[in-house]
Design a protein around this motif. Structure first.
Motif, PDB file in Angstrom:
ATOM      1  N   ASP A   2       0.491  -1.064   0.100  1.00 43.69           N
ATOM      2  CA  ASP A   2       0.036  -0.094   0.455  1.00 43.69           C
ATOM      3  C   ASP A   2       0.719   1.174   0.233  1.00 43.69           C
ATOM      4  OD1 ASP A   2      -2.163   1.615  -0.089  1.00 43.69           O
ATOM      5  OD2 ASP A   2      -2.711   0.586   2.336  1.00 43.69           O
ATOM      6  N   PRO A   3       1.504   1.093  -0.875  1.00 43.90           N
ATOM      7  CA  PRO A   3       3.092   2.621  -0.811  1.00 43.90           C
ATOM      8  C   PRO A   3       2.081   4.005  -1.301  1.00 43.90           C
ATOM      9  CG  PRO A   3       2.604   1.354  -3.317  1.00 43.90           C
ATOM     10  CD  PRO A   3       2.340   0.147  -2.221  1.00 43.90           C
ATOM     11  N   HIS A   4       1.066   3.858  -1.556  1.00 47.76           N
ATOM     12  CA  HIS A   4       0.001   5.026  -1.990  1.00 47.76           C
ATOM     13  C   HIS A   4      -0.244   5.550  -0.551  1.00 47.76           C
ATOM     14  CE1 HIS A   4       0.669   5.521  -6.579  1.00 47.76           C
ATOM     15  NE2 HIS A   4       0.242   4.015  -6.091  1.00 47.76           N
ATOM     16  N   SER A   5      -0.419   4.983   0.175  1.00 52.11           N
ATOM     17  CA  SER A   5      -1.006   5.540   1.725  1.00 52.11           C
ATOM     18  C   SER A   5      -0.121   6.174   2.266  1.00 52.11           C
ATOM     19  CB  SER A   5      -1.604   4.581   2.274  1.00 52.11           C
ATOM     20  OG  SER A   5      -0.438   3.411   3.079  1.00 52.11           O
ATOM     21  N   VAL A   6       0.855   6.084   1.739  1.00 52.41           N
ATOM     22  CA  VAL A   6       2.052   6.474   3.046  1.00 52.41           C
ATOM     23  C   VAL A   6       2.287   8.029   1.772  1.00 52.41           C
ATOM     24  CG1 VAL A   6       5.203   6.831   2.948  1.00 52.41           C
ATOM     25  CG2 VAL A   6       3.705   4.593   3.020  1.00 52.41           C
ATOM     26  N   ILE A   7       2.270   7.827   0.342  1.00 55.41           N
ATOM     27  CA  ILE A   7       1.918   9.255   0.007  1.00 55.41           C
ATOM     28  C   ILE A   7       1.140  10.026   0.500  1.00 55.41           C
ATOM     29  CG2 ILE A   7       2.253  10.122  -2.213  1.00 55.41           C
ATOM     30  CD1 ILE A   7       3.852   7.399  -3.539  1.00 55.41           C
ATOM     31  N   GLU A   8      -0.037   9.523  -0.032  1.00 57.95           N
ATOM     32  CA  GLU A   8      -0.926  10.409   0.888  1.00 57.95           C
ATOM     33  C   GLU A   8      -1.295  10.621   2.321  1.00 57.95           C
ATOM     34  OE1 GLU A   8      -5.032   8.217   0.358  1.00 57.95           O
ATOM     35  OE2 GLU A   8      -6.217  10.282   0.528  1.00 57.95           O
ATOM     36  N   GLY A   9      -0.558   9.913   2.877  1.00 57.91           N
ATOM     37  CA  GLY A   9      -0.454  10.657   4.213  1.00 57.91           C
ATOM     38  C   GLY A   9       0.127  11.881   4.249  1.00 57.91           C
ATOM     39  N   THR A  10       1.399  11.561   3.363  1.00 61.07           N
ATOM     40  CA  THR A  10       2.796  12.531   3.859  1.00 61.07           C
ATOM     41  C   THR A  10       1.600  13.390   3.415  1.00 61.07           C
ATOM     42  OG1 THR A  10       4.503  11.051   3.032  1.00 61.07           O
ATOM     43  CG2 THR A  10       4.667  13.342   2.870  1.00 61.07           C
ATOM     44  N   ILE A  11       1.131  13.588   1.605  1.00 58.71           N
ATOM     45  CA  ILE A  11       1.159  15.075   1.691  1.00 58.71           C
ATOM     46  C   ILE A  11      -0.431  15.392   2.075  1.00 58.71           C
ATOM     47  CG2 ILE A  11      -0.884  16.195  -0.109  1.00 58.71           C
ATOM     48  CD1 ILE A  11       0.116  13.564  -1.845  1.00 58.71           C
ATOM     49  N   ILE A  12      -0.869  14.630   3.154  1.00 59.02           N
ATOM     50  CA  ILE A  12      -1.685  15.378   3.952  1.00 59.02           C
ATOM     51  C   ILE A  12      -0.761  16.030   5.288  1.00 59.02           C
ATOM     52  CG2 ILE A  12      -3.495  14.731   6.368  1.00 59.02           C
ATOM     53  CD1 ILE A  12      -4.435  12.559   4.071  1.00 59.02           C
ATOM     54  N   ALA A  13       0.301  15.159   5.401  1.00 60.39           N
ATOM     55  CA  ALA A  13       0.495  15.988   7.285  1.00 60.39           C
ATOM     56  C   ALA A  13       1.786  17.362   5.980  1.00 60.39           C
ATOM     57  CB  ALA A  13       2.086  14.892   7.474  1.00 60.39           C
ATOM     58  N   GLY A  14       1.222  17.010   5.517  1.00 64.05           N
ATOM     59  CA  GLY A  14       2.512  18.611   4.199  1.00 64.05           C
ATOM     60  C   GLY A  14       1.370  19.931   4.419  1.00 64.05           C
ATOM     61  N   LEU A  15      -0.233  19.317   4.347  1.00 64.18           N
ATOM     62  CA  LEU A  15      -1.076  20.341   4.326  1.00 64.18           C
ATOM     63  C   LEU A  15      -1.147  20.818   5.518  1.00 64.18           C
ATOM     64  CD1 LEU A  15      -3.865  18.688   2.184  1.00 64.18           C
ATOM     65  CD2 LEU A  15      -2.648  20.595   1.255  1.00 64.18           C
ATOM     66  N   ALA A  16      -1.690  19.855   6.895  1.00 63.47           N
ATOM     67  CA  ALA A  16      -1.845  19.708   8.299  1.00 63.47           C
ATOM     68  C   ALA A  16      -0.537  21.448   8.140  1.00 63.47           C
ATOM     69  CB  ALA A  16      -1.351  18.743   9.105  1.00 63.47           C
ATOM     70  N   ILE A  17       0.871  21.143   8.384  1.00 63.92           N
ATOM     71  CA  ILE A  17       1.650  21.771   8.833  1.00 63.92           C
ATOM     72  C   ILE A  17       2.188  23.405   7.972  1.00 63.92           C
ATOM     73  CG2 ILE A  17       2.548  20.219  10.113  1.00 63.92           C
ATOM     74  CD1 ILE A  17       5.325  19.915   8.545  1.00 63.92           C
ATOM     75  N   GLY A  18       1.693  22.989   6.363  1.00 68.00           N
ATOM     76  CA  GLY A  18       2.431  24.223   5.441  1.00 68.00           C
ATOM     77  C   GLY A  18       3.620  24.242   4.765  1.00 68.00           C
ATOM     78  N   SER A  19       3.346  22.558   4.846  1.00 71.26           N
ATOM     79  CA  SER A  19       4.883  22.390   4.311  1.00 71.26           C
ATOM     80  C   SER A  19       4.741  21.763   2.568  1.00 71.26           C
ATOM     81  CB  SER A  19       5.879  20.972   4.599  1.00 71.26           C
ATOM     82  OG  SER A  19       6.403  20.405   3.531  1.00 71.26           O
ATOM     83  N   LYS A  20       5.347  22.153   1.727  1.00 75.96           N
ATOM     84  CA  LYS A  20       6.222  22.186  -0.146  1.00 75.96           C
ATOM     85  C   LYS A  20       6.203  20.343  -0.068  1.00 75.96           C
ATOM     86  CE  LYS A  20       4.765  26.708  -0.809  1.00 75.96           C
ATOM     87  NZ  LYS A  20       5.521  28.090  -1.887  1.00 75.96           N
ATOM     88  N   MET A  21       7.306  20.464   1.012  1.00 69.38           N
ATOM     89  CA  MET A  21       8.662  19.088   0.076  1.00 69.38           C
ATOM     90  C   MET A  21       8.057  17.541   1.802  1.00 69.38           C
ATOM     91  SD  MET A  21      12.023  19.138  -0.688  1.00 69.38           S
ATOM     92  CE  MET A  21      11.883  20.101  -2.047  1.00 69.38           C
ATOM     93  N   GLY A  22       8.155  16.577   0.965  1.00 73.13           N
ATOM     94  CA  GLY A  22       8.163  15.475   2.295  1.00 73.13           C
ATOM     95  C   GLY A  22       9.012  15.240   1.573  1.00 73.13           C
ATOM     96  N   PHE A  23      10.041  13.439   2.822  1.00 72.02           N
ATOM     97  CA  PHE A  23      10.776  12.671   2.456  1.00 72.02           C
ATOM     98  C   PHE A  23      10.210  11.366   2.505  1.00 72.02           C
ATOM     99  CE2 PHE A  23      12.900  16.859   1.984  1.00 72.02           C
ATOM    100  CZ  PHE A  23      14.146  16.607   1.068  1.00 72.02           C
ATOM    101  N   ILE A  24      10.401  10.714   1.644  1.00 78.14           N
ATOM    102  CA  ILE A  24      10.601   9.251   2.426  1.00 78.14           C
ATOM    103  C   ILE A  24      11.770   8.127   2.803  1.00 78.14           C
ATOM    104  CG2 ILE A  24       8.598   6.769   2.093  1.00 78.14           C
ATOM    105  CD1 ILE A  24       6.961   8.803   0.620  1.00 78.14           C
ATOM    106  N   TYR A  25      11.834   7.555   3.677  1.00 75.62           N
ATOM    107  CA  TYR A  25      13.188   7.622   3.922  1.00 75.62           C
ATOM    108  C   TYR A  25      13.069   6.294   4.237  1.00 75.62           C
ATOM    109  CZ  TYR A  25      18.152   6.921   5.941  1.00 75.62           C
ATOM    110  OH  TYR A  25      19.182   6.943   6.110  1.00 75.62           O
ATOM    111  N   LEU A  26      13.829   5.241   3.574  1.00 73.48           N
ATOM    112  CA  LEU A  26      13.572   3.720   3.512  1.00 73.48           C
ATOM    113  C   LEU A  26      15.358   3.233   3.847  1.00 73.48           C
ATOM    114  CD1 LEU A  26      10.514   4.542   2.503  1.00 73.48           C
ATOM    115  CD2 LEU A  26      10.759   2.146   0.986  1.00 73.48           C
ATOM    116  N   ARG A  27      15.247   2.110   4.725  1.00 76.78           N
ATOM    117  CA  ARG A  27      16.590   1.446   5.062  1.00 76.78           C
ATOM    118  C   ARG A  27      16.575   1.100   3.848  1.00 76.78           C
ATOM    119  NH1 ARG A  27      15.779  -3.847   9.058  1.00 76.78           N
ATOM    120  NH2 ARG A  27      17.768  -3.322   8.594  1.00 76.78           N
ATOM    121  N   GLY A  28      17.482   1.085   3.771  1.00 73.24           N
ATOM    122  CA  GLY A  28      19.167   0.525   2.639  1.00 73.24           C
ATOM    123  C   GLY A  28      18.818  -1.676   1.848  1.00 73.24           C
ATOM    124  N   GLU A  29      17.920  -1.460   2.704  1.00 80.71           N
ATOM    125  CA  GLU A  29      18.058  -3.191   2.605  1.00 80.71           C
ATOM    126  C   GLU A  29      16.452  -3.533   2.201  1.00 80.71           C
ATOM    127  OE1 GLU A  29      18.755  -2.062   5.743  1.00 80.71           O
ATOM    128  OE2 GLU A  29      20.505  -3.211   6.198  1.00 80.71           O
TER     129      GLU A  29
END
Lengths: 778, 170, 438
Positions: free
Chosen positions: C105-132
């Protein structure tokens, strides 16, 4: 920030809001232990030694990162806190080799001290400790990982302090190590700051390691003999079979204008004093034309009778005197006084590396316009024109960097080439080489060829400005620049010059046309009493003397602590058939051409004062003792005496002796007597019993050299005192002889003739050349 | 050839790096992934890799090494073409990870961080790889294999050996 | 491919699209995806933060900090750009829930990230995954690209004049980077060493800008909170512990797997019913309730234990990352403790003394101890060292190493004593494991 009141260990303290608790406590005399915290460097909170209890906060807090606020309550010592610190030390000692008996730091190790204080005496560790072999990173720096407690002071002082960034942290967890930039080699400025800042024996010095136990040394605080910055240096001295030797140089006590800073030369370049080529007996040229070791009496007899003969038969004008950039003010003063009153010659000069005469003329009558190093350390805005501080004035570079880093000072750099300090600059102006003469016009908006108005505007918007300029400026260019500067409301100037007492040589009148204090030789009124028979003519300058000696009328040369043959690139034979007397530490090219050579003491083996290029005057204290040598001061006095001069007129010793109460009559304890002695010295009341006491001249210097109105209490308390060029009267100061000035441009690993005799510096220079070569080849 | 035009990476990876450094608000953010991708192509972080990455990011080689040595997936010596990483952390250990690790050692005749003489495999005991509910699990390069028993080991190795042969012949 | 499991007690919220091909953007939209965000765009940030507060959603990374409150700490005005940073550096042993989210469900992460961005007034999000998680990063990268293609990301998201960009990032092997400030350091291309706090990330974070950092599961939960409504979400869980949680049950159970259960679900039931009980009909010896850093619980301690932050805390442990590790009665606790501390020794960043030296010392002691060379004094020493690491380290990793160690020594002292005097480990099939990880 407004002051706040908070409570520490039941005491009410006040400090500006936002002050670090550890600093606020230190100022109030409450010492909180720390390994990683180091004033002026970035915060780490890594060692966890400074933990304290803050009321209403569940966990212990680190005092190094806690900022004080109104009403806070802290406890800095309690059983809980002592246990936390003890445990941290126990954990450290788990992998620490505990090789204190052979560790350089043993006896002055912060880990030892803290272990002692918090009592982690019983080792719980029974498992094998981690080991890594020691590494040598350069001739100066060794790293022993097992001893390292990873406080990151070294990486920070190298990066933040020196802006070199040659040390890194690699791996992670318990395998973390400090790593040098060149793989297993350190490619850097070799300043050795990392060694001295190390709280334990992880970083050790190539020149010091395994030489001594710290408690076998005495420590003497004096001034570095190399460049014109005049760092205070603490020399570790140990008795040797034939005197006392210097074991190390540092400034860990952070005294003086340089704090804990020293460069490679200051820290490792003291070893010339022990060089085997050091002269240890007077030499006189024998009938076979060879220099041969003789007794002091014989040497004085030969030198004195010949000089006397020449003076009496051909007049003083047939004798030339060349002084030194390294000798003390008292020696320089004495040398020119001896020349003028005993030898009766105006042919007095020294190797001029900076046009201090022009600077004195430009500032004459303008009080509080010259800047010392403390001014530079605190100036809100600095304009640096020309010069290469990183290489030629390491302390200046350090001071500017520190000011920018800690006080957000604004630095403006104008230079014809890229210099390292531009990294700290707010704005940079690149000017054509040879374009320095135009800067004053550009700054007054009268020259548009340097087309960067933004630089000028930013500069002029500053409320105060400290202008530092390099040796590119000489003669009228100095006048023009200073004249422009004086149009600003708040301005101060510093002028960069080489060598530890170049400024003092000029100030003391080692010049053919100026008496001490830049008084023209024609205006001798003030000097009548002390300088009977003073010739009022302008004498020959150094290069005139040398050419006159080579082919002209000059019959004798007295050369003190200088190597003009090398400096002027002259042939050894050019002084043939002239009578040459040299005072030096080594058989330099010039000494080799002399008829009489007196072995002189180094700056580390004598007492006196020196003036750095910023006009800061500091006390030089005798540290080491080399058998067979004498301070130039004593040699000159004896030479004068041998010539039959009235020594008491030359050096007013024993005059105005006050019956001093040295404290014993009040049954004072020794400490009080010490303080009393300092007070007496400071007030010029101590009996000057010997003509060899250079300080016997201080009164006279103060009286005759206008810039030298000295705060003696501070001077003898070990601090620098300011000289004030503004006290120099505006008089008929004429041409400064800018063409006679030849900057020496000594870098990090060169120091004129002296540097050649320091193996420590030469090894570092070689190491750096090889590391660079490898980097290029790789 | 100037330093700017010389690259030890393939044109594809090179182009990827060109884009990567522009992707972030700050160039240096590309460092950690760049090192990993560089290792994927070259096999390990050689001196040349360090030098080029430093140049691309615009920081010193020392800085690159400081960072690179921090991360456990990054290595400074070549590994096998297929790096077998056996997780032995708690969840895997409880379900027989050490047996699996032993089996790999027996099969490959190398130990922890060993490389087979033919360079095809290397073996490594690693910390948790995030497959705890399907333990014991391993990664071969970036491929996950889970719910393993020692008996699954020969099959996994055969699969990669075949792949290696196939590539060699192709 | 990780096996998906199911149990009737599950309440599938975050996992409801697992196994349905929702990595495909069309499928995700078909399953109701990207609806929450339209609602947020319409309602505005204040409403959004209130909904989040009402949901009682608490951070799923382990600390359990209320998400809505975290977002509200970000200053409205900021001279520097604000950022949203998603922590997908899932590394706590026993935890593999984010693995499934990125996979299914990768899009749920994207959608949640955008929502967090809206909440705080951010224009950029980063999704950091462990190297493995390389294969999961590739799935995320594709999902992000698809979202851009749809206009869900970019200069004008969903046709509005709101901008939001997402950048994916790979780690390279470091547990410590899971700590939020170390995560920022790593993303800035540095060693993963935590920062001094304060300042907290909400004020000075990534690149010096205000930053919200959320765990991947937390952020994947956000769209569901919006869709359900905060109050409805809260109603699913226990008091102050809103909604459901992905519990990863591993170790000695019949049916290990990731199960989504309401907050407060009884732990005993979780092991015996949901996960099918202890494997092979053996007896339960101990449970690690929330990833390897949480103190072990005994069977008698889980009888009535509801799995939420407060109840597990009260029981002397922590809910942590929700990774339940079940240990049967044939397991040597000393070996388990050793494997746990070995991990923390390997992962300690080395910055501070107590963690760097403490983990190493504990590992050395336990290695020797398990090999049969322990002394009675060692047991007290291990406890002394762990106690003196607690609360003294630069970041929580020191606690994470000390807490479980203390739990093992306190609750299983007898088992430690059984190893003394050269007695062979009563359980070890392998004797002392050859711990080669250094």
């Amino acid at each position: 920030m407004a002051d706040v009141t908070f409570t520490v260990d039941g005491k009410k303290l006040t400090a500006p809001a936002g002050t670090l608790l550890i600093e606020a406590c230190r100022k109030a005399g409450i010492e909180i232990p720390a390994f990683c915290y180091y004033p002026g460097l970035s915060l780490q909170a890594a060692c966890r030694m400074c933990v304290v209890r803050q009321e209403k906060v569940p966990k212990l807090q680190t005092a190094c990162t806690t900022t004080v606020a109104e009403g806070q309550v802290f406890t800095t010592e309690s059983p809980e806190i002592a246990q936390a610190r003890k445990a941290t030390i126990e954990l450290l000692l788990g992998n620490h080799p505990l090789d204190c008996p052979v560790c350089d730091a043993g006896g002055e190790c912060e880990l030892q001290d803290m272990t002692f204080k918090y009592g982690a005496g019983e080792s719980l560790m029974v498992d094998a400790k981690r080991h890594r072999d020691e590494q040598q990173w350069s001739p100066a720096v060794f790293y022993d990982r097992p001893r390292c407690i990873l406080c990151y002071r070294c990486t920070r002082v190298c990066g933040e302090g020196m802006d070199v960034w040659a040390l890194g942290i690699q791996n992670r967890g318990v395998t973390s190590v400090i790593s040098p930039d060149g793989g297993d080699q350190l490619d850097c400025e070799q300043c050795g700051m990392c060694i001295d800042i190390c709280p334990v024996g992880a970083l050790t010095s190539g020149s010091y390691r395994y030489k001594t136990r710290p408690w076998e040394m005495n420590h003497v605080s004096t001034v570095c003999t190399h460049c014109g910055d005049g760092c205070k240096v603490t020399l570790g001295i140990r008795q040797s079979s034939d005197g006392s030797e210097i074991i190390r140089a540092d400034n860990r006590d952070k005294s003086g204008i340089n704090g804990d800073f020293l460069c490679a030369k200051g820290r490792f370049g003291f070893d010339f004093v022990e060089n085997t080529e050091r002269l240890t007996a007077p030499l006189v040229r024998n009938a076979q034309g060879k220099l041969e070791r003789v007794s002091w009496e014989h040497a004085f007899r030969v030198a004195a009778s010949k000089l006397k003969e020449i003076r009496d038969t051909r007049g003083g004008a047939a004798i030339g005197v060349i002084g030194s950039n390294h000798t003390t003010n008292e020696e320089n003063y004495l040398l020119q006084k001896f020349a003028r009153t005993v030898l009766q010659t105006s042919n007095v000069d020294h190797e001029r590396t900076t046009d201090y005469v022009a600077f004195a003329r430009a500032l004459a009558g303008h009080k509080e316009k010259s800047a010392g190093l403390r001014d530079i350390a605190n100036a809100p805005a600095i304009l640096l024109i020309g010069g290469d501080p990183t290489n030629e004035h390491p302390l200046l570079a350090w001071t500017i960097r520190t000011n920018v880093r800690l006080n957000r000072a604004r630095l403006y750099v104008a230079n014809h080439r890229q210099i390292k300090l531009e990294r700290q600059a707010k704005a940079t102006l690149r000017i054509p080489s040879g374009g320095y003469g135009r800067i004053a016009k550009y700054l007054s908006a009268k020259d548009s060829t340097l087309s960067d108005p933004a630089f000028r505007e930013a500069l002029l918007a500053e409320e105060s400005l400290l202008v530092i300029f390099g040796e590119e400026y000489r003669g009228s260019a100095v006048d023009e620049l200073v004249a422009w500067g004086l149009t600003l409301p708040n301005v101060r100037f510093s002028y960069l010059g080489d060598y530890s007492n170049s400024r003092g040589a000029a100030d003391m009148g080692l010049l053919p046309d100026r008496l001490p204090g830049y008084v023209p030789v024609s205006a001798v009124e003030k000097f009548r009493d002390e300088y009977p028979g003073l010739p009022a003519t302008i004498g020959l300058n150094q290069s005139q003397m040398l050419s006159s000696a080579a082919g002209g009328s000059l019959a004798a040369l007295l050369i003190v602590g200088a190597n003009p043959l090398e400096a002027e690139n002259l042939d050894l034979n050019s002084l043939k058939n002239k009578f040459v007397v040299v005072l030096d530490m080594f058989l330099t090219e010039t000494a080799a051409a002399a008829d009489v050579v007196f072995p002189a003491a180094s700056l580390y083996e004598k007492t006196g004062t020196v003036t750095n290029t910023y006009g800061d005057l500091q006390l030089v204290r005798k540290a080491a003792d080399k058998p067979g040598v004498k301070p130039d001061f004593e040699i000159l006095v004896r030479l004068a005496s041998s010539m039959g001069a009235d020594v008491k007129r030359l050096v007013p010793f024993g005059k105005n002796v006050v019956k001093a109460d040295l404290g014993q009559s009040r049954g004072a304890q020794s400490g009080e007597a010490d303080r009393h002695a300092v007070w007496l010295v400071a007030n010029g009341l101590e009996p000057k019993l010997s003509p060899f006491d250079p300080l016997a001249l201080l009164d006279e210097i103060e009286r005759l050299v206008p810039a030298y109105k000295l705060d003696r209490l501070n001077l003898f308390g070990g601090n620098e005192v300011r000289t004030e060029p503004g006290f120099v009267p505006v008089s008929a100061l004429t041409s400064s002889g800018p063409d006679l000035v030849k900057p020496s441009h000594n870098g990090l690993f060169t120091s004129g003739t002296l540097g050649r005799y320091s193996k420590g510096i030469r090894d570092l220079e070689k190491h750096q050349a090889e590391t660079k070569q490898e980097a290029v080849a790789g | 050839m100037t330093a700017e035009t010389m690259s030890i990476f393939s044109p594809k990876v090179s182009a990827r790096f060109d884009a990567l450094v522009e992707k972030y608000p700050v160039r240096r953010s590309a460092l950690v992934p760049m090192l990993l991708y560089a290792q994927d192509e070259i096999g390990y972080l050689s001196d040349a890799v360090i030098a080029e990455v430093a140049r691309r990011i615009g920081i010193t080689e020392l800085d690159v090494r400081n960072v690179a040595t921090y991360y456990s997936m990054l290595r400074f010596k070549p590994a096998g073409k297929y790096n077998v990483q056996v997780c032995t952390n708690i969840s895997c250990m409880l379900r027989g990870a050490y047996d699996v690790f032993e089996k790999f050692q027996d099969e490959l005749r190398v130990g922890h961080k060993g490389v087979t003489p033919d360079g095809v495999f290397s073996l490594e005991e690693v910390e948790c790889i995030g497959a705890c509910c399907w333990a014991p699990a391993i990664q071969v390069n970036y491929d996950f294999h889970d719910d393993l028993t020692p008996d699954s080991v020969p099959g996994i190795l055969a699969q990669y050996r075949q792949k290696s042969e196939g590539q060699k012949n192709a | 491919m990780p096996r998906l499991v199911s149990h009737p007690d599950e309440v599938k919220v975050v996992s409801k699209r697992f196994g349905q091909g929702a990595a495909d953007i069309e499928k995700y939209i078909e399953l109701g995806g990207y609806e929450a965000i339209r609602k947020c765009l319409a309602q505005g940030p204040e409403w959004l933060i209130e909904e989040m507060k009402a949901s009682n959603l608490r951070g799923r990374g382990g600390a359990g900090f209320p998400t809505g409150m975290k977002w509200s700490f970000v200053p409205k005005q900021s001279a520097k750009p604000k950022y949203v940073l998603i922590n997908g550096d899932e590394s706590e042993p026993g935890t593999c829930k984010d693995h499934l989210i990125f996979l299914h469900d990768p899009h749920s992460v994207i959608e949640g990230t955008i929502i967090a961005g809206l909440a705080i007034g951010s224009k950029m999000g980063f999704i950091y995954l462990r190297g493995e998680y390389r294969y999961l990063l590739e799935i995320m990268e594709k999902a992000v690209a698809d979202a851009y293609a749809k206009g869900f990301l970019g200069k004008n998201i969903f046709g509005t004049d709101t901008e939001f960009q997402i950048i994916t990032q790979s780690g390279a092997g470091a547990y410590e980077v899971g700590e939020e400030s170390a995560l920022m350091e790593s993303l800035e291309g540095k060693r993963g060493v935590p920062r001094i706090k304060p300042p907290f990330p909400a004020v000075v974070g990534l690149y010096g800008g205000p930053t919200v950092i959320n765990n991947a599961e937390t952020i994947a939960t956000v769209p569901h909170v919006i869709n359900m409504g905060g109050a409805a979400f809260a109603a699913v869980g226990s008091p102050r512990n809103g909604g459901t949680r992905l519990f990863g049950i591993s170790g000695h159970v019949e049916r290990p797997g990731v199960y989504e259960l309401p907050m407060g679900y009884n732990l005993k039931k979780m092991i015996y019913e949901v996960a099918g009980g202890v494997r092979g009909g053996r007896n339960l010896k101990a449970v690690v309730p929330g990833g390897s850093s949480t103190p072990v619980l005994l069977p008698e301690e889980i009888e009535t234990l509801g799995m939420d932050f407060d109840q597990v805390g009260k029981a002397g442990s922590m809910l942590g990352s929700g990774g339940v590790v079940v240990i049967d009665d044939q397991t040597c606790i000393v070996e388990f403790a050793l494997r746990t501390i070995s991990f923390y020794q390997h992962e300690s960043c080395g910055w501070c003394i107590p963690c760097r030296e403490g983990t190493d010392w504990l590992k050395k002691s336990l290695t020797r101890f398990h090999a049969g060379f322990g002394t009675a004094k060692d047991i007290d020493n291990i406890r002394y060292l762990a106690e003196n690491m607690m609360g003294r380290t630069f970041c929580p990793l020191g606690d994470a190493a000390a807490m479980p160690t203390l739990g093992f020594v306190k609750k299983f002292r007898k088992e430690f004593e059984d190893h003394l005097d050269g007695k062979p480990c009563p359980f070890a099939k392998h004797g002392a494991p050859e711990l080669t990880v250094v």
